[in-house]
Design a protein around this motif. Structure first.
Motif, PDB file in Angstrom:
ATOM      1  N   ARG A 258       0.843  -1.195   0.000  1.00 51.57           N
ATOM      2  CA  ARG A 258       0.000   0.000   0.000  1.00 51.57           C
ATOM      3  C   ARG A 258       0.883   1.252   0.000  1.00 51.57           C
ATOM      4  NH1 ARG A 258      -5.309   0.711   1.693  1.00 51.57           N
ATOM      5  NH2 ARG A 258      -5.573  -1.335   0.768  1.00 51.57           N
ATOM      6  N   ALA A 259       0.714   2.079  -1.018  1.00 48.30           N
ATOM      7  CA  ALA A 259       1.552   3.268  -1.185  1.00 48.30           C
ATOM      8  C   ALA A 259       1.053   4.404  -0.292  1.00 48.30           C
ATOM      9  CB  ALA A 259       1.560   3.705  -2.642  1.00 48.30           C
ATOM     10  N   ASP A 260       1.908   5.410  -0.075  1.00 50.00           N
ATOM     11  CA  ASP A 260       1.487   6.560   0.716  1.00 50.00           C
ATOM     12  C   ASP A 260       0.579   7.457  -0.131  1.00 50.00           C
ATOM     13  OD1 ASP A 260       3.107   8.319  -0.906  1.00 50.00           O
ATOM     14  OD2 ASP A 260       4.837   7.767   0.290  1.00 50.00           O
ATOM     15  N   GLU A 261      -0.055   8.405   0.535  1.00 44.78           N
ATOM     16  CA  GLU A 261      -1.054   9.239  -0.137  1.00 44.78           C
ATOM     17  C   GLU A 261      -0.458  10.041  -1.294  1.00 44.78           C
ATOM     18  OE1 GLU A 261      -3.664  13.120   1.027  1.00 44.78           O
ATOM     19  OE2 GLU A 261      -3.779  11.441   2.433  1.00 44.78           O
ATOM     20  N   GLU A 262       0.737  10.547  -1.112  1.00 43.32           N
ATOM     21  CA  GLU A 262       1.359  11.356  -2.168  1.00 43.32           C
ATOM     22  C   GLU A 262       1.608  10.521  -3.421  1.00 43.32           C
ATOM     23  OE1 GLU A 262       5.388  14.050  -2.919  1.00 43.32           O
ATOM     24  OE2 GLU A 262       4.941  13.271  -0.921  1.00 43.32           O
ATOM     25  N   THR A 263       2.140   9.310  -3.243  1.00 41.01           N
ATOM     26  CA  THR A 263       2.406   8.432  -4.389  1.00 41.01           C
ATOM     27  C   THR A 263       1.110   8.037  -5.079  1.00 41.01           C
ATOM     28  OG1 THR A 263       4.386   7.550  -3.316  1.00 41.01           O
ATOM     29  CG2 THR A 263       3.436   6.243  -5.098  1.00 41.01           C
ATOM     30  N   LEU A 264       0.092   7.687  -4.282  1.00 46.26           N
ATOM     31  CA  LEU A 264      -1.191   7.306  -4.857  1.00 46.26           C
ATOM     32  C   LEU A 264      -1.846   8.477  -5.589  1.00 46.26           C
ATOM     33  CD1 LEU A 264      -2.717   5.072  -2.044  1.00 46.26           C
ATOM     34  CD2 LEU A 264      -2.049   4.346  -4.340  1.00 46.26           C
ATOM     35  N   SER A 265      -1.675   9.686  -5.070  1.00 48.13           N
ATOM     36  CA  SER A 265      -2.244  10.862  -5.732  1.00 48.13           C
ATOM     37  C   SER A 265      -1.623  11.063  -7.107  1.00 48.13           C
ATOM     38  CB  SER A 265      -2.029  12.112  -4.869  1.00 48.13           C
ATOM     39  OG  SER A 265      -2.722  12.010  -3.642  1.00 48.13           O
ATOM     40  N   ARG A 266      -0.307  10.893  -7.197  1.00 46.53           N
ATOM     41  CA  ARG A 266       0.360  11.026  -8.502  1.00 46.53           C
ATOM     42  C   ARG A 266      -0.102   9.927  -9.456  1.00 46.53           C
ATOM     43  NH1 ARG A 266       5.117  11.866  -5.375  1.00 46.53           N
ATOM     44  NH2 ARG A 266       5.873   9.790  -5.999  1.00 46.53           N
ATOM     45  N   TRP A 267      -0.216   8.710  -8.914  1.00 48.66           N
ATOM     46  CA  TRP A 267      -0.672   7.597  -9.747  1.00 48.66           C
ATOM     47  C   TRP A 267      -2.090   7.827 -10.250  1.00 48.66           C
ATOM     48  CZ3 TRP A 267      -4.703   4.193  -8.356  1.00 48.66           C
ATOM     49  CH2 TRP A 267      -4.897   3.133  -9.252  1.00 48.66           C
ATOM     50  N   LEU A 268      -2.978   8.272  -9.350  1.00 48.08           N
ATOM     51  CA  LEU A 268      -4.366   8.504  -9.723  1.00 48.08           C
ATOM     52  C   LEU A 268      -4.477   9.653 -10.723  1.00 48.08           C
ATOM     53  CD1 LEU A 268      -7.368   7.919  -9.389  1.00 48.08           C
ATOM     54  CD2 LEU A 268      -7.377   9.412  -7.378  1.00 48.08           C
TER      55      LEU A 268
ATOM     56  N   ASP B  87      -7.860  18.102 -11.377  1.00 46.88           N
ATOM     57  CA  ASP B  87      -7.098  19.032 -10.554  1.00 46.88           C
ATOM     58  C   ASP B  87      -6.210  18.207  -9.617  1.00 46.88           C
ATOM     59  OD1 ASP B  87      -8.533  20.976 -11.788  1.00 46.88           O
ATOM     60  OD2 ASP B  87      -9.705  21.569 -10.023  1.00 46.88           O
ATOM     61  N   ALA B  88      -5.024  18.722  -9.318  1.00 47.54           N
ATOM     62  CA  ALA B  88      -4.097  17.983  -8.459  1.00 47.54           C
ATOM     63  C   ALA B  88      -4.695  17.718  -7.080  1.00 47.54           C
ATOM     64  CB  ALA B  88      -2.784  18.741  -8.323  1.00 47.54           C
ATOM     65  N   ASP B  89      -5.380  18.717  -6.507  1.00 44.63           N
ATOM     66  CA  ASP B  89      -5.953  18.519  -5.172  1.00 44.63           C
ATOM     67  C   ASP B  89      -7.143  17.568  -5.203  1.00 44.63           C
ATOM     68  OD1 ASP B  89      -7.488  20.313  -6.603  1.00 44.63           O
ATOM     69  OD2 ASP B  89      -7.883  21.654  -4.918  1.00 44.63           O
ATOM     70  N   ALA B  90      -7.820  17.475  -6.359  1.00 43.87           N
ATOM     71  CA  ALA B  90      -8.945  16.549  -6.486  1.00 43.87           C
ATOM     72  C   ALA B  90      -8.466  15.103  -6.426  1.00 43.87           C
ATOM     73  CB  ALA B  90      -9.696  16.806  -7.789  1.00 43.87           C
ATOM     74  N   ALA B  91      -7.301  14.844  -7.021  1.00 40.45           N
ATOM     75  CA  ALA B  91      -6.744  13.487  -6.981  1.00 40.45           C
ATOM     76  C   ALA B  91      -6.447  13.083  -5.545  1.00 40.45           C
ATOM     77  CB  ALA B  91      -5.482  13.407  -7.836  1.00 40.45           C
ATOM     78  N   GLY B  92      -5.834  13.974  -4.765  1.00 43.74           N
ATOM     79  CA  GLY B  92      -5.542  13.680  -3.367  1.00 43.74           C
ATOM     80  C   GLY B  92      -6.802  13.477  -2.543  1.00 43.74           C
ATOM     81  N   PHE B  93      -7.821  14.290  -2.813  1.00 41.21           N
ATOM     82  CA  PHE B  93      -9.092  14.170  -2.093  1.00 41.21           C
ATOM     83  C   PHE B  93      -9.746  12.826  -2.398  1.00 41.21           C
ATOM     84  CE2 PHE B  93     -13.687  15.847  -1.819  1.00 41.21           C
ATOM     85  CZ  PHE B  93     -13.794  15.455  -0.496  1.00 41.21           C
ATOM     86  N   MET B  94      -9.672  12.391  -3.664  1.00 37.22           N
ATOM     87  CA  MET B  94     -10.276  11.116  -4.051  1.00 37.22           C
ATOM     88  C   MET B  94      -9.537   9.945  -3.412  1.00 37.22           C
ATOM     89  SD  MET B  94     -11.361   9.995  -7.852  1.00 37.22           S
ATOM     90  CE  MET B  94     -11.534   8.294  -8.382  1.00 37.22           C
ATOM     91  N   VAL B  95      -8.217  10.055  -3.267  1.00 36.89           N
ATOM     92  CA  VAL B  95      -7.448   9.012  -2.581  1.00 36.89           C
ATOM     93  C   VAL B  95      -7.958   8.848  -1.155  1.00 36.89           C
ATOM     94  CG1 VAL B  95      -5.179   8.418  -1.642  1.00 36.89           C
ATOM     95  CG2 VAL B  95      -5.361   9.250  -3.988  1.00 36.89           C
TER      96      VAL B  95
ATOM     97  N   ARG C 276     -10.622   0.439  -6.028  1.00 41.58           N
ATOM     98  CA  ARG C 276     -11.809   1.290  -5.996  1.00 41.58           C
ATOM     99  C   ARG C 276     -11.563   2.592  -6.750  1.00 41.58           C
ATOM    100  NH1 ARG C 276     -14.564   4.506  -1.132  1.00 41.58           N
ATOM    101  NH2 ARG C 276     -16.234   5.392  -2.374  1.00 41.58           N
ATOM    102  N   MET C 277     -10.364   3.145  -6.632  1.00 36.19           N
ATOM    103  CA  MET C 277     -10.055   4.373  -7.369  1.00 36.19           C
ATOM    104  C   MET C 277     -10.148   4.158  -8.877  1.00 36.19           C
ATOM    105  SD  MET C 277      -6.977   6.239  -5.280  1.00 36.19           S
ATOM    106  CE  MET C 277      -6.186   4.843  -4.511  1.00 36.19           C
ATOM    107  N   LYS C 278      -9.706   2.982  -9.326  1.00 39.44           N
ATOM    108  CA  LYS C 278      -9.801   2.655 -10.752  1.00 39.44           C
ATOM    109  C   LYS C 278     -11.265   2.619 -11.192  1.00 39.44           C
ATOM    110  CE  LYS C 278      -8.056   0.959 -14.679  1.00 39.44           C
ATOM    111  NZ  LYS C 278      -9.274   0.630 -15.430  1.00 39.44           N
ATOM    112  N   LYS C 279     -12.136   1.985 -10.408  1.00 37.22           N
ATOM    113  CA  LYS C 279     -13.555   1.910 -10.749  1.00 37.22           C
ATOM    114  C   LYS C 279     -14.203   3.290 -10.725  1.00 37.22           C
ATOM    115  CE  LYS C 279     -14.176  -2.807  -9.004  1.00 37.22           C
ATOM    116  NZ  LYS C 279     -14.830  -3.659  -7.968  1.00 37.22           N
ATOM    117  N   GLU C 280     -13.834   4.104  -9.727  1.00 35.55           N
ATOM    118  CA  GLU C 280     -14.413   5.439  -9.629  1.00 35.55           C
ATOM    119  C   GLU C 280     -13.951   6.323 -10.785  1.00 35.55           C
ATOM    120  OE1 GLU C 280     -16.760   6.157  -7.799  1.00 35.55           O
ATOM    121  OE2 GLU C 280     -16.664   4.967  -5.958  1.00 35.55           O
TER     122      GLU C 280
END
Length: 329
Positions: free
Chosen positions: A135-145, A157-165, A174-178
């Motif tokens: 399980r990656a940290d939030e910052e890594t997952l935000s970049r991936w998402l 938006d960059a902040d939207a990706a972090g919020f969705m994580v 779940r992020m992939k499905k969303e």
């Protein structure tokens, strides 16, 4: 290498042996599919072999090793996937010679959910390329998402990706499905903002509990009540809510008693600097004595509830009275 680095690595070359390991099932599956695609198999029925690691014991393990030298049929590569393979050091000894001089046309992929204490540490074995699917940290997952949404034709938006994580509790599947859902809703080039995520993405219970504790610290009873009602309606236990409040105030107490920069405190507590900064602001607003009082009283209520002196509902709502209205325990 981290899972997110695999795609770039595969563009450069295919390694002979991969260990795809980690608790994030989506990353494991996607890593295997990426390696499989890089093999460019035209005859998967002949050249894509799957077996279970628990079957590879004794003579079967030796036969498996010898089989790795089998040549592909009508393809340049032959893919061999082994799931749940945890050899001992002695068992790995049977494969060590192969790892040092593997068959050029075979790609061996070992897929494990995690490491077992009694097993050999395959991550450190010569010739094995480790793909970290933990399980990656939030910052890594935000970049991936963010990249995932861009590839899906969205404009995030960059902040939207972090919020969705955070809303998805860092669950990559779940992020992939969303993301697929947002693509259908917004269309090609659709902009993904925090407002869109707020409206369209159902929040995970873990994130709702985070919002609940923040509302408690802010003294926002209306927001707290709405979130609590939603949590309880959807099956969250009162014990879990009270335990989350105890954990929240405990963290505030720890931060209030530690000196140093946000980064130094974050390192000591295993947190990120930004949450430490926000927690310090909360302590400054409430006061150190009030934070310690809230921790002491919520902890006492949790202990007494578990000891049978309070019902779960009684303990939780007594804690709420103390947080928002200064009620005595």
């Amino acid at each position: 290498m981290k899972f997110v680095q695999l795609a770039k690595s595969l563009q450069e070359r295919l390694e002979p042996i991969y260990l795809v390991e980690g608790e994030e099932e989506y990353f494991r599956d996607h890593a295997v599919e990426s390696i499989r695609a890089a093999c460019k198999l035209t005859q998967p029925m002949l050249n894509d072999v799957r077996c279970e690691g628990e079957d590879l014991k004794g003579e079967k393990l030796a036969a498996f090793r010898d089989g790795l030298f089998s040549l592909p049929f009508f393809d340049e590569k032959r893919l061999v996937r082994v799931y749940g393979f945890y050899p001992t050091e002695r068992e790995w000894g049977l494969l060590q010679s192969y790892a040092e001089k593997p068959c050029e046309s075979t790609v061996l992929v070992i897929v494990n959910a995690g490491k077992k204490a009694s097993a050999a540490d395959l991550r450190r074995k010569k010739g094995v390329t480790y793909v970290d699917c933990s399980r990656a940290d939030e910052e890594t997952l935000s970049r991936w998402l963010f990249t995932l949404m861009r590839r899906a034709g969205l404009s995030p938006d960059a902040d939207a990706a972090g919020f969705m994580v955070r809303c998805c509790a860092s669950d990559a599947a779940r992020m992939k499905k969303e993301t697929e859902k947002l693509r259908l809703l917004l269309g090609e080039g659709g902009r993904v903002t925090c407002a869109v995520v707020e409206e369209q993405i159902a929040k995970d219970a873990e994130y709702k509990i985070y919002e609940l504790t923040q509302a408690a610290s802010r003294g926002n009873f209306t927001a707290f009540s709405q979130i609590l009602s939603d949590l309880l309606t959807k099956g969250t236990d009162e014990n879990a809510v009270l335990a989350a409040l105890v954990s929240h105030f405990k963290t505030l107490c720890e931060i209030s008693n530690l000196g140093g920069s946000d980064g130094e405190i974050a390192q000591k507590l295993g947190m990120k600097p930004y949450p430490v900064q926000k927690s310090r602001e909360t302590v400054a607003r409430l006061g150190k004595e009030r934070v310690e009082e809230l921790y002491r009283k919520t902890y006492a209520l949790l202990s007494e509830m578990r000891g049978g002196l309070y019902t779960k509902s009684g303990a939780l709502f007594t804690a709420i009275a103390g947080i928002f209205f200064g009620g005595e325990k």
